[in-house]
Design a protein around this motif. Structure first.
Motif, PDB file in Angstrom:
ATOM      1  N   ILE A  17      25.259  10.178   3.037  1.00  0.00           N
ATOM      2  CA  ILE A  17      23.767  10.109   2.816  1.00  0.00           C
ATOM      3  C   ILE A  17      23.292  10.623   1.887  1.00  0.00           C
ATOM      4  N   GLN A  18      23.562  11.705   1.207  1.00  0.00           N
ATOM      5  CA  GLN A  18      23.042  12.561   0.198  1.00  0.00           C
ATOM      6  C   GLN A  18      23.301  11.425  -1.103  1.00  0.00           C
ATOM      7  N   ALA A  19      24.321  10.753  -0.981  1.00  0.00           N
ATOM      8  CA  ALA A  19      24.736   9.846  -2.325  1.00  0.00           C
ATOM      9  C   ALA A  19      23.649   8.781  -2.232  1.00  0.00           C
ATOM     10  N   VAL A  20      23.634   8.187  -1.085  1.00  0.00           N
ATOM     11  CA  VAL A  20      22.520   7.071  -0.969  1.00  0.00           C
ATOM     12  C   VAL A  20      21.248   7.329  -1.300  1.00  0.00           C
ATOM     13  N   ALA A  21      20.765   8.748  -0.815  1.00  0.00           N
ATOM     14  CA  ALA A  21      19.566   9.203  -1.037  1.00  0.00           C
ATOM     15  C   ALA A  21      19.238   9.399  -2.571  1.00  0.00           C
ATOM     16  N   ARG A  22      20.179   9.963  -3.094  1.00  0.00           N
ATOM     17  CA  ARG A  22      20.202  10.243  -4.629  1.00  0.00           C
ATOM     18  C   ARG A  22      19.757   9.276  -5.456  1.00  0.00           C
ATOM     19  N   LEU A  23      20.686   8.121  -4.874  1.00  0.00           N
ATOM     20  CA  LEU A  23      20.528   6.721  -5.884  1.00  0.00           C
ATOM     21  C   LEU A  23      19.334   6.161  -5.659  1.00  0.00           C
ATOM     22  N   LEU A  24      18.627   6.251  -4.381  1.00  0.00           N
ATOM     23  CA  LEU A  24      17.396   5.537  -4.081  1.00  0.00           C
ATOM     24  C   LEU A  24      16.382   6.229  -4.921  1.00  0.00           C
ATOM     25  N   TYR A  25      16.518   7.668  -4.992  1.00  0.00           N
ATOM     26  CA  TYR A  25      15.279   8.304  -5.595  1.00  0.00           C
ATOM     27  C   TYR A  25      15.391   8.216  -7.079  1.00  0.00           C
ATOM     28  N   ASP A  26      16.694   8.390  -7.684  1.00  0.00           N
ATOM     29  CA  ASP A  26      16.708   8.069  -9.072  1.00  0.00           C
ATOM     30  C   ASP A  26      16.102   6.487  -9.590  1.00  0.00           C
ATOM     31  N   ASN A  27      16.278   5.941  -8.760  1.00  0.00           N
ATOM     32  CA  ASN A  27      16.052   4.339  -8.927  1.00  0.00           C
ATOM     33  C   ASN A  27      14.454   3.887  -8.538  1.00  0.00           C
ATOM     34  N   ARG A  28      13.795   4.941  -7.846  1.00  0.00           N
ATOM     35  CA  ARG A  28      12.750   4.468  -7.187  1.00  0.00           C
ATOM     36  C   ARG A  28      11.853   3.556  -7.945  1.00  0.00           C
ATOM     37  N   MET A  29      11.445   3.807  -9.128  1.00  0.00           N
ATOM     38  CA  MET A  29      10.499   2.899  -9.962  1.00  0.00           C
ATOM     39  C   MET A  29      11.224   1.503 -10.046  1.00  0.00           C
ATOM     40  N   LEU A  30      12.268   1.400 -10.269  1.00  0.00           N
ATOM     41  CA  LEU A  30      12.845  -0.131 -10.410  1.00  0.00           C
ATOM     42  C   LEU A  30      12.717  -0.603  -8.975  1.00  0.00           C
ATOM     43  N   LEU A  31      12.997  -0.115  -7.997  1.00  0.00           N
ATOM     44  CA  LEU A  31      12.858  -0.680  -6.554  1.00  0.00           C
ATOM     45  C   LEU A  31      11.668  -0.835  -6.332  1.00  0.00           C
ATOM     46  N   ARG A  32      10.652   0.047  -6.292  1.00  0.00           N
ATOM     47  CA  ARG A  32       9.116  -0.059  -6.361  1.00  0.00           C
ATOM     48  C   ARG A  32       8.711  -1.508  -6.788  1.00  0.00           C
ATOM     49  N   ALA A  87      13.852   9.627   0.426  1.00  0.00           N
ATOM     50  CA  ALA A  87      14.041   8.926  -0.669  1.00  0.00           C
ATOM     51  C   ALA A  87      13.485   7.254  -0.083  1.00  0.00           C
ATOM     52  N   VAL A  88      13.722   6.854   0.970  1.00  0.00           N
ATOM     53  CA  VAL A  88      13.358   5.693   1.474  1.00  0.00           C
ATOM     54  C   VAL A  88      11.957   5.688   1.480  1.00  0.00           C
ATOM     55  N   SER A  89      11.182   6.641   1.736  1.00  0.00           N
ATOM     56  CA  SER A  89       9.771   6.645   1.732  1.00  0.00           C
ATOM     57  C   SER A  89       9.359   6.541   0.425  1.00  0.00           C
ATOM     58  N   SER A  90       9.937   7.007  -0.625  1.00  0.00           N
ATOM     59  CA  SER A  90       9.683   7.068  -2.272  1.00  0.00           C
ATOM     60  C   SER A  90       9.584   5.621  -2.850  1.00  0.00           C
ATOM     61  N   ILE A  91      10.570   4.891  -2.179  1.00  0.00           N
ATOM     62  CA  ILE A  91      10.539   3.321  -2.543  1.00  0.00           C
ATOM     63  C   ILE A  91       9.678   2.486  -1.843  1.00  0.00           C
ATOM     64  N   ASN A 141       0.723  -1.143  -0.257  1.00  0.00           N
ATOM     65  CA  ASN A 141       0.096  -0.015  -0.097  1.00  0.00           C
ATOM     66  C   ASN A 141       0.704   1.049  -0.025  1.00  0.00           C
ATOM     67  N   GLN A 142       0.454   2.463  -0.665  1.00  0.00           N
ATOM     68  CA  GLN A 142       0.915   3.749  -0.487  1.00  0.00           C
ATOM     69  C   GLN A 142       1.674   4.069   0.921  1.00  0.00           C
ATOM     70  N   ILE A 143       2.793   4.467   1.017  1.00  0.00           N
ATOM     71  CA  ILE A 143       3.270   4.872   2.393  1.00  0.00           C
ATOM     72  C   ILE A 143       2.815   6.472   2.460  1.00  0.00           C
ATOM     73  N   PRO A 144       2.198   6.712   3.669  1.00  0.00           N
ATOM     74  CA  PRO A 144       1.877   8.152   3.932  1.00  0.00           C
ATOM     75  C   PRO A 144       3.270   9.002   3.512  1.00  0.00           C
ATOM     76  N   ALA A 145       2.843  10.373   2.931  1.00  0.00           N
ATOM     77  CA  ALA A 145       4.040  11.247   2.924  1.00  0.00           C
ATOM     78  C   ALA A 145       4.500  11.754   4.109  1.00  0.00           C
TER      79      ALA A 145
END
Length: 286
Positions: free
Chosen positions: A238-253, A162-166, A142-146
Motif C-alpha cells: 500500500i505504501q509503495a502504490v501510494a508513493r508511486l501515485l504521489y510522485d507522479n501526481r502531476m502526470l496523472l492529473r 495519494a489517490v485524492s492528490s491525483i 474540479n478540485q477534490i476537497p482535501a
C-alpha cells in the motif's frame, strides 16, 4: 497493532536512511501527511494541498498521549472551509516543521502514532461528497476537497491521500481489522473505474505487486488483501502504490484532464467494461 509489528514496519520503510529529516519524511509520509523536503536546506513543510487542519493534527502528534489531548470528532466530511488555507488561518507547519520536536526514535511513540482506529458511522458522513461522483463533476476535473489525516486510519492514510492528490474522490476507507482486507470506497463508478485503469495500466507496469486488488462495482470498492494474510507485506505494498501515485501526481492529473476533455454523453452511457477500456486507452506508452 503491537509494538513489534510497527517496529518492523518502520524498519522496512526507513531502511538505509540515516538523516533525521529523511527519517521523519518517510515516517510521516507513511502516516498520511503530504510533505515536501528541500534536501539542500533540510527544510520540511506540509504540501499546500494538505487539508487546512493537518498542521494542527501534526503538531498534536508531537506528544505520545496525543489521543487524549486531540480528541475532536471525526467528520469524514467536506465543509465550506476545506481547501481554503488563508494566511491568517495557515498553520506554521505549512512553512516549516520543527523536526526535533518529534520523538521518531522512540518505539512507544511510534506505536501510538500508527495505532489509531477510526470509528465508522454512516450517519456522520457528509453526503455532499456524493455529487463528486456525478458524470459532469468528474468530467469537469474540479478540485477534490482535501481529506484530513485525522479522519484516516494510519495504514491506509497514505494511499487515500495519494489517490485524492491525483484527482480521484473517495467516500471511505479501512486499513483492515480482525483478518478483514483493507479497502477504499470511491465516489461513484467514474472515479473507481479511473483508478482501476491507472492500476491496470500504470501501477501494475511499474511495481512488482504481491497483493490482490479486487474491484467491486456494486459499491465502487477496491479491496486489497495479501493472499497469505501477511499484514506487513500488505501495508508495505500500500505504501509503495501510494508513493508511486504521489510522485507522479502531476502526470496523472494531466492524463485525467486530457481524457475528461473528450468525454461525451456516449461515455456516460457506457457499461463498466466499455468505460474501463476507454480509460485504459489513455495509458498507452506510459
Amino acid at each position: 497493532m503491537d509494538t513489534f509489528f510497527i517496529e518492523k514496519f518502520i524498519e522496512k520503510i526507513t531502511h538505509g536512511i540515516e538523516s533525521a529529516h529523511d527519517r521523519f519524511y518517510e515516517i510521516f509520509s507513511a502516516r498520511g501527511f503530504l510533505l515536501e523536503l528541500d534536501r539542500g536546506s533540510g527544510k520540511m513543510r506540509l504540501n499546500n494541498e494538505s487539508h487546512r487542519e493537518d498542521g494542527e493534527f501534526l503538531e498534536a502528534l508531537q506528544h505520545i498521549d496525543y489521543k487524549r489531548n486531540y480528541n475532536k470528532p471525526h467528520q469524514d466530511a467536506i465543509d465550506e472551509h476545506d481547501n481554503k488555507n488563508s494566511p491568517q488561518n495557515r498553520h506554521r507547519y505549512f512553512d516549516s516543521i520543527d523536526i526535533p520536536s518529534f520523538d521518531i526514535n522512540n518505539s512507544g511513540y511510534l506505536t501510538e502514532l500508527f495505532t489509531h482506529e477510526i470509528p465508522i458511522d454512516l450517519f456522520r458522513l457528509n453526503w455532499e461528497r456524493h455529487r463528486y461522483g456525478k458524470f459532469d463533476e468528474f468530467k469537469a476535473c474540479n478540485q477534490i476537497p482535501a481529506i484530513q489525516v485525522y479522519d484516516l486510519e494510519p495504514f491506509i492514510a497514505r494511499l487515500v491521500k495519494a489517490v485524492s492528490s491525483i484527482g480521484i474522490s473517495t467516500w471511505s476507507s479501512c486499513e483492515g481489522h480482525w483478518g478483514e482486507p483493507a479497502y477504499i470506497v470511491f465516489d461513484g463508478r467514474y472515479h473507481r473505474l479511473w483508478f482501476q485503469a491507472i492500476f491496470n495500466k500504470f501501477i501494475s507496469k511499474k511495481l512488482s505487486l504481491a497483493c490482490t486488488w479486487d474491484w467491486l462495482g456494486w459499491d465502487e470498492r477496491c479491496i486489497i488483501r495479501k493472499p497469505d494474510g501477511n499484514l506487513l507485506e500488505l501495508y508495505l505494498e500500500i505504501q509503495a502504490v501510494a508513493r508511486l501515485l504521489y510522485d507522479n501526481r502531476m502526470l496523472l492529473r494531466k492524463i485525467k484532464q486530457e481524457r475528461c476533455a473528450h468525454l461525451t454523453n456516449m461515455h456516460k452511457d457506457m457499461n463498466q467494461k466499455e468505460l474501463l477500456d476507454a480509460f485504459e486507452d489513455c495509458f498507452k506508452g506510459q
